[in-house]
Structure formats: structure tokens, C-alpha cells
Design an enzyme around this catalytic site. Structure first.
Site, PDB file in Angstrom:
ATOM      1  N   HIS A 308     -31.090  61.985 -29.906  1.00 28.27           N
ATOM      2  CA  HIS A 308     -32.329  62.761 -30.054  1.00 28.27           C
ATOM      3  C   HIS A 308     -33.398  61.847 -30.617  1.00 28.27           C
ATOM      4  O   HIS A 308     -33.129  60.986 -31.452  1.00 28.27           O
ATOM      5  CB  HIS A 308     -32.114  63.948 -31.016  1.00 28.27           C
ATOM      6  CG  HIS A 308     -33.158  65.004 -30.877  1.00 28.27           C
ATOM      7  ND1 HIS A 308     -34.369  64.916 -31.512  1.00 28.27           N
ATOM      8  CD2 HIS A 308     -33.172  66.142 -30.152  1.00 28.27           C
ATOM      9  CE1 HIS A 308     -35.088  65.975 -31.198  1.00 28.27           C
ATOM     10  NE2 HIS A 308     -34.397  66.737 -30.370  1.00 28.27           N
ATOM     11  N   ASP A 366     -28.097  70.679 -26.725  1.00 27.84           N
ATOM     12  CA  ASP A 366     -27.599  70.892 -25.358  1.00 27.84           C
ATOM     13  C   ASP A 366     -26.112  70.638 -25.220  1.00 27.84           C
ATOM     14  O   ASP A 366     -25.541  70.865 -24.152  1.00 27.84           O
ATOM     15  CB  ASP A 366     -28.363  69.969 -24.395  1.00 27.84           C
ATOM     16  CG  ASP A 366     -29.830  70.339 -24.335  1.00 27.84           C
ATOM     17  OD1 ASP A 366     -30.684  69.475 -24.611  1.00 27.84           O
ATOM     18  OD2 ASP A 366     -30.112  71.519 -24.063  1.00 27.84           O
TER      19      ASP A 366
HETATM   20  C1  SDX Z   1     -33.862  68.064 -25.953  1.00 27.89           C
HETATM   21  O1  SDX Z   1     -37.686  66.255 -28.489  1.00 27.89           O
HETATM   22  C2  SDX Z   1     -37.088  67.410 -28.659  1.00 27.89           C
HETATM   23  O2  SDX Z   1     -37.232  68.071 -29.660  1.00 27.89           O
HETATM   24  C3  SDX Z   1     -36.214  67.842 -27.481  1.00 27.89           C
HETATM   25  C4  SDX Z   1     -35.334  69.068 -27.715  1.00 27.89           C
HETATM   26  C5  SDX Z   1     -36.140  70.330 -27.886  1.00 27.89           C
HETATM   27  O3  SDX Z   1     -35.614  71.284 -28.464  1.00 27.89           O
HETATM   28  O4  SDX Z   1     -37.277  70.395 -27.336  1.00 27.89           O
HETATM   29  O5  SDX Z   1     -34.531  68.860 -28.880  1.00 27.89           O
HETATM   30  C6  SDX Z   1     -34.415  69.317 -26.526  1.00 27.89           C
HETATM   31  O6  SDX Z   1     -34.469  67.534 -25.047  1.00 27.89           O
HETATM   32  C7  SDX Z   1     -32.625  67.455 -26.566  1.00 27.89           C
HETATM   33  C8  SDX Z   1     -32.234  66.066 -25.923  1.00 27.89           C
HETATM   34  C9  SDX Z   1     -31.491  66.359 -24.621  1.00 27.89           C
HETATM   35  N1  SDX Z   1     -31.252  65.075 -23.876  1.00 27.89           N
HETATM   36  C10 SDX Z   1     -30.023  64.572 -23.758  1.00 27.89           C
HETATM   37  O7  SDX Z   1     -29.026  65.017 -24.317  1.00 27.89           O
HETATM   38  C11 SDX Z   1     -29.946  63.367 -22.808  1.00 27.89           C
HETATM   39  C12 SDX Z   1     -29.137  62.234 -23.457  1.00 27.89           C
HETATM   40  N2  SDX Z   1     -29.929  61.713 -24.581  1.00 27.89           N
HETATM   41  C13 SDX Z   1     -30.801  60.616 -24.348  1.00 27.89           C
HETATM   42  O8  SDX Z   1     -31.280  60.418 -23.093  1.00 27.89           O
HETATM   43  C14 SDX Z   1     -31.692  60.250 -25.535  1.00 27.89           C
HETATM   44  O9  SDX Z   1     -30.917  60.298 -26.648  1.00 27.89           O
HETATM   45  C15 SDX Z   1     -32.953  61.046 -25.748  1.00 27.89           C
HETATM   46  C16 SDX Z   1     -33.818  61.101 -24.535  1.00 27.89           C
HETATM   47  C17 SDX Z   1     -32.629  62.441 -26.162  1.00 27.89           C
HETATM   48  C18 SDX Z   1     -33.740  60.377 -26.890  1.00 27.89           C
HETATM   49  O10 SDX Z   1     -34.149  59.146 -26.416  1.00 27.89           O
HETATM   50  P1  SDX Z   1     -35.018  58.146 -27.349  1.00 27.89           P
HETATM   51  O11 SDX Z   1     -35.356  58.752 -28.646  1.00 27.89           O
HETATM   52  O12 SDX Z   1     -36.129  57.612 -26.526  1.00 27.89           O
HETATM   53  O13 SDX Z   1     -33.975  57.048 -27.708  1.00 27.89           O
HETATM   54  P2  SDX Z   1     -33.714  55.800 -26.813  1.00 27.89           P
HETATM   55  O14 SDX Z   1     -33.615  56.200 -25.376  1.00 27.89           O
HETATM   56  O15 SDX Z   1     -34.715  54.770 -27.194  1.00 27.89           O
HETATM   57  O16 SDX Z   1     -32.261  55.400 -27.296  1.00 27.89           O
HETATM   58  C19 SDX Z   1     -32.090  54.614 -28.466  1.00 27.89           C
HETATM   59  C20 SDX Z   1     -30.819  53.842 -28.191  1.00 27.89           C
HETATM   60  C21 SDX Z   1     -30.827  53.126 -26.833  1.00 27.89           C
HETATM   61  O17 SDX Z   1     -29.990  51.981 -26.965  1.00 27.89           O
HETATM   62  P3  SDX Z   1     -30.746  50.530 -27.199  1.00 27.89           P
HETATM   63  O18 SDX Z   1     -31.693  50.323 -26.035  1.00 27.89           O
HETATM   64  O19 SDX Z   1     -31.460  50.654 -28.531  1.00 27.89           O
HETATM   65  O20 SDX Z   1     -29.607  49.537 -27.227  1.00 27.89           O
HETATM   66  O21 SDX Z   1     -29.699  54.748 -28.120  1.00 27.89           O
HETATM   67  C22 SDX Z   1     -29.133  54.714 -26.809  1.00 27.89           C
HETATM   68  C23 SDX Z   1     -30.153  54.095 -25.899  1.00 27.89           C
HETATM   69  O22 SDX Z   1     -29.525  53.438 -24.795  1.00 27.89           O
HETATM   70  N3  SDX Z   1     -28.873  56.112 -26.438  1.00 27.89           N
HETATM   71  C24 SDX Z   1     -27.773  56.528 -25.825  1.00 27.89           C
HETATM   72  C25 SDX Z   1     -27.926  57.918 -25.710  1.00 27.89           C
HETATM   73  N4  SDX Z   1     -29.096  58.281 -26.225  1.00 27.89           N
HETATM   74  C26 SDX Z   1     -29.680  57.155 -26.677  1.00 27.89           C
HETATM   75  N5  SDX Z   1     -26.688  55.863 -25.351  1.00 27.89           N
HETATM   76  C27 SDX Z   1     -25.735  56.632 -24.770  1.00 27.89           C
HETATM   77  N6  SDX Z   1     -25.797  57.975 -24.622  1.00 27.89           N
HETATM   78  C28 SDX Z   1     -26.889  58.652 -25.078  1.00 27.89           C
HETATM   79  N7  SDX Z   1     -26.952  59.968 -24.926  1.00 27.89           N
END
Ligand code: SDX
Length: 431
Positions: A308, A366
Site C-alpha cells: 500500500h 483487497d
Molecule cells: C487500494 O491509495 C489507497 O488508499 C488505495 C486503497 C483505497 O482504499 O482507496 O487502499 C485501495 O487500491 C489498495 C491497494 C490494492 N492494490 C494491490 O493490492 C496491488 C498490489 N500492490 C501493489 O501494486 C502496490 O503495493 C501498490 C500499488 C498498492 C502501492 O504501490 P507503491 O506505493 O507505488 O509502491 P511501489 O510500487 O513503489 O512498491 C515499493 C516496492 C517496489 O519494490 P522496489 O522497486 O522498491 O524494489 O515494493 C514492491 C515494489 O516492487 N511491491 C511489491 C508489491 N507492492 C509493492 N512487490 C510484490 N508484491 C506487491 N504486491
């Protein structure tokens, strides 16, 4: 917003700019950079808005480090346990918990607006039967501005109020009819003698051929899912609604934009993607394979329902949702649901893995919601429409707050330009 009498000093290119710092009632202070371009000739740079406050708000507060979520100051676990969705709607819309009389009046107003203009049925019939229900919701909600002209003037407080009630009231009908249309069953009209969640379940599952009794376990669980998804500060879809509204667009168009944004698998679409991932994993012995893929930088796969932008601790909604999943499946007598077993083992193994621990990746809202919805008999394609039903009150509350903000200006970010500088046109024969 309180002026802290503190300033941040920015010194560069022989310039020194003092930027005021403001404090809220909770959360980080902010540096007001509005005069930066005028005085310094530079922009700030923050793709993804990781360090940017886009507005003032009094609706929802999140502390990502502590895993705290407050709606008008009330913790989400208390609201999920003691309140119900329409009362939370009142709280988000009007700022405080209603008296019994206020609540009765509000629920009555919502109930009176649950039906759709009869002509809208033909709008549904223009879609293919296999259209994703989110595509239908984007289209039908946007089309509401063509059916409800008497509540599109954002400068009229009465019209803003009617549009708010209409959207909250009609979203379950639109979502349920999108589902019915996809399975070739007749539309079921809302009933005024049912509560919000029961009405939605009945419109999804009733058929004209027989009476349908709503299972109170399911309606309570659905109501709690609505409450847990109601609002969440300046998330992507809420920011979309605010940006659309900043141009003066009508409320139905703004909410349709929010629905479109929510659909993405990185946002509201994650609940569908998460359950499909859990099904693909299938059995606990395949979990290590998927965790390895999630950690592999060369593999675009991510654990759906994990991570998140704000929560760097447990998403408090996920904690409540996990409890609810246990309760609902137990009450439904669905022992040892294989998907729930995979989810719990996946959560355990991921949280024990340094990759997820170091990056502070925890289950989000989720991760468990799809298990409950699946147990209710809903297809995964209906998971994000249910999120959209719930989030409509959050979008509307934030939309109303922005319209009453004296600082409201059209949202218009700038950029860091990397393209070609000026060059002359070349005739085709000389290229
Ligand atoms: C919702 O914003 C809100 O409030 C949203 C929400 C709401 O109520 O409105 O809470 C609802 O959208 C919840 C999130 C649902 N999405 C998912 O579950 C999809 C999987 N999660 C990711 O795609 C990710 O965690 C996000 C999109 C939720 C957050 O992405 P960020 O904050 O931009 O973080 P990032 O992509 O920069 O990740 C940071 C690091 C990265 O690694 P590095 O490049 O630093 O090496 O963490 C890794 C990412 O690759 N990472 C994950 C991961 N999520 C982040 N690696 C594996 N699996 C994951 N799920």
C-alpha cells in the site's frame, strides 16, 4: 490549517525562498510551495505524488506507520463493529454521527432514490452480455447526467444534495443490474422495505419465479464490506474525482471518472485480481513459487492484495476483513475453504519473508474481501463494482468538500520536459 510560524528555506542559484509551513490536527506538516514557480522559476517534481498534499480535508485521516484509519475521527474498527454503512455515509457527508431522527430521515431519503429512470434499461441493453460490469457502471453512471438534469448544477446546493443522494442510492441498483444483464436474468427492482445491503443482495440474487429471503449473515457481511471501503483519503480514484470536479464537471461525470480509475488492478481492481491469484495458486504447496515470482524484479507479477502506498503496517481494514471472513465462512458452514486456507498461509509466509518485511508490504483491504464475496456466490467480476458502490460516498464527500473550498482552483500540474527543443519543419521529400 494552522500556520506554524515556521518556514522552510530553499536556497539555489543565488536565490533564497522562504516557504511557509502549516500544521493540521494530525499527520505531517506541509510546506506551501505555491509561490515557488513565481519566485524561483522552478517546479517541484513528485511523480505518483508520494510526498504531495493535494488539498485540505477534514474527512478521513490515515496514519500509515501505525495502521490507523479515522473517519471524522472515529476509528474504522469501531465503525465496522458498531455502526452500519448508511450511518457511516451520514458521518462522511455531514461530519458527525446522526441522531436517531437524522438517521431515519437520511435513510428514508436514500431509499426513495434507489430506482433508476425506466429509460435507462435500454442503456444497459446496448452492452454485450459479456461486458465487464465495471464498463457498464462507468457508462451508466456517466449517462446519469443525461437523465437527471435537475441535479447537475454544482453551484446549486440543493442540486448538489440531490445528486449526492441519487448516486449513493442508485449505485447498488446499477451494479446489480449490470450483474443480472451479464447472466441473462431479468432486472430486479429495489424494495423500500429492505436495508441498503439486503436490497443489493436481493437485486443480485432474486428471480421473479420465486420469493427470495436475504440471509442476515450475508447482508451484515456485505454492509461491513461497504463500511470498510467507504472512504480512504486522497487515493487515486478520489483524486481523479477531485481533479475532474475542479473543472466544474457535473457530479455524475466526476463519479464515472472515479469508477474508471478504481477499475485498475493496482487500485480497486485488486480484489478481483487477488481472488484470481489465490485460485491460481490453488494449494499451499505452490505458495513459494508465487512468492518467488513476486520478489523477482524481472517478473511483473505482484502479490495482489499486498502492499500500500500509505500503510507501512497492517491495513486496519484488512484486519477487520480477515475476522469477518472467518465469521462468515464459519456461519455459512463453509469449513476449510481452500481459498481462505491459501490466503492465510500466503500471508504467513510473505510476512516471514525479509523481502516483504523490509519493504513493509502487508495485506491490504483487497486481500480478504474477495474470499467473503466469493463465499456469497458473487463472481470475481462483481468485486470491484461492489468496491465502487461503497466508495461512492467517499468520492461524493470529498467532491462536496472541494466545492466548498474557497481555495478551489482547476487542477493543472506541470512537468519536467525531456522532449525535442524547437526545430523547423522538414518537407516530406527532404526527410
Ligand atoms: C487500494 O491509495 C489507497 O488508499 C488505495 C486503497 C483505497 O482504499 O482507496 O487502499 C485501495 O487500491 C489498495 C491497494 C490494492 N492494490 C494491490 O493490492 C496491488 C498490489 N500492490 C501493489 O501494486 C502496490 O503495493 C501498490 C500499488 C498498492 C502501492 O504501490 P507503491 O506505493 O507505488 O509502491 P511501489 O510500487 O513503489 O512498491 C515499493 C516496492 C517496489 O519494490 P522496489 O522497486 O522498491 O524494489 O515494493 C514492491 C515494489 O516492487 N511491491 C511489491 C508489491 N507492492 C509493492 N512487490 C510484490 N508484491 C506487491 N504486491
Amino acid at each position: 490549517m494552522a500556520d506554524t510560524n515556521k518556514t522552510a528555506t530553499l536556497s539555489f542559484d543565488n536565490k533564497r525562498i522562504e516557504l511557509p509551513i502549516y500544521a493540521g490536527t494530525a499527520g505531517p506538516d506541509v510546506i506551501d510551495i505555491r509561490k515557488l514557480y513565481a519566485e524561483g522559476g522552478v517546479f517541484t517534481y513528485d511523480p505518483g505524488f508520494t510526498s504531495t498534499a493535494s488539498c485540505d480535508s477534514t474527512i478521513t485521516f490515515i496514519d500509515g506507520e501505525e495502521g490507523v484509519l479515522l473517519h471524522r475521527g472515529y476509528p474504522i474498527d469501531q465503525l465496522a463493529g458498531k455502526s452500519h454503512y448508511l450511518e457511516v455515509c451520514y458521518l462522511l457527508l455531514y461530519g458527525d454521527l446522526p441522531t436517531a431522527e437524522q438517521l431515519e430521515d437520511f435513510e428514508s431519503r436514500v431509499t426513495q432514490h434507489t430506482m433508476l429512470h425506466e429509460q435507462m434499461q435500454y442503456f444497459f441493453r446496448g452492452f454485450r452480455r459479456d461486458a465487464h460490469p465495471m464498463a457498464v457502471m462507468v457508462g451508466v453512471v456517466g449517462a446519469m447526467s443525461a437523465f437527471y438534469h435537475d441535479s447537475t448544477d454544482i453551484n446549486d446546493p440543493w442540486q448538489r444534495e440531490v445528486a449526492s443522494i441519487r448516486l449513493i442510492a442508485k449505485m447498488p441498483t446499477i451494479a446489480a443490474w449490470a450483474y443480472k444483464y451479464s447472466i441473462g436474468q431479468p432486472f430486479v427492482y429495489p424494495r423500500n422495505d429492505l436495508d441498503y445491503a439486503s436490497n443489493f443482495l436481493r437485486m443480485c440474487f432474486a428471480v421473479p419465479a420465486e420469493e427470495y429471503e436475504v440471509n442476515p449473515i450475508l447482508s451484515r457481511a456485505m454492509d461491513r464490506i461497504f463500511t470498510l471501503h467507504a472512504d480512504h483519503e486522497q487515493n487515486a480514484s478520489t483524486s481523479t474525482v477531485r481533479l475532474a470536479s475542479s473543472s466544474g464537471a457535473n457530479p455524475f461525470a466526476c463519479i464515472a471518472a472515479g469508477i474508471a480509475c478504481l477499475w485498475g488492478p493496482a487500485h480497486g481492481g485488486a480484489n478481483q485480481a487477488c481472488l484470481e491469484m489465490l485460485r491460481e495458486i490453488g494449494t499451499p504447496d505452490r505458495i513459494p513459487e508465487f512468492i518467488a515470482r513476486a520478489k523477482d524484479k524481472n517478473d511483473p507479477f505482484r502479490l495482489m492484495g499486498f502492499g500500500h502506498r500509505v500503510y507501512k503496517n497492517f491495513d486496519p481494514r484488512a484486519t477487520v476483513m480477515k475476522q469477518s471472513a472467518d465469521e462468515v465462512l464459519d456461519l455459512l458452514g463453509i469449513e476449510n475453504n481452500p481459498t481462505l486456507q491459501v490466503a492465510k498461509e500466503l500471508e504467513k509466509q510473505a510476512l516471514e519473508d525479509p523481502y516483504f518485511a523490509d519493504k513493509k508490504l502487508f495485506p491490504n483491504v483487497d486481500f480478504y474481501s474477495g474470499i467473503i464475496l466469493d463465499a456469497m456466490g458473487l463472481p470475481t467480476s462483481m468485486f470491484t463494482p461492489i468496491f465502487a458502490i461503497a466508495r461512492t460516498v467517499g468520492w461524493i464527500s470529498q467532491w462536496k468538500e472541494q466545492l466548498s473550498d474557497p481555495q478551489l482552483k482547476i487542477g493543472r500540474p506541470r512537468q519536467l520536459y525531456h522532449g525535442e527543443t524547437t526545430r523547423d519543419y522538414i518537407d516530406v521529400e527532404n526527410r
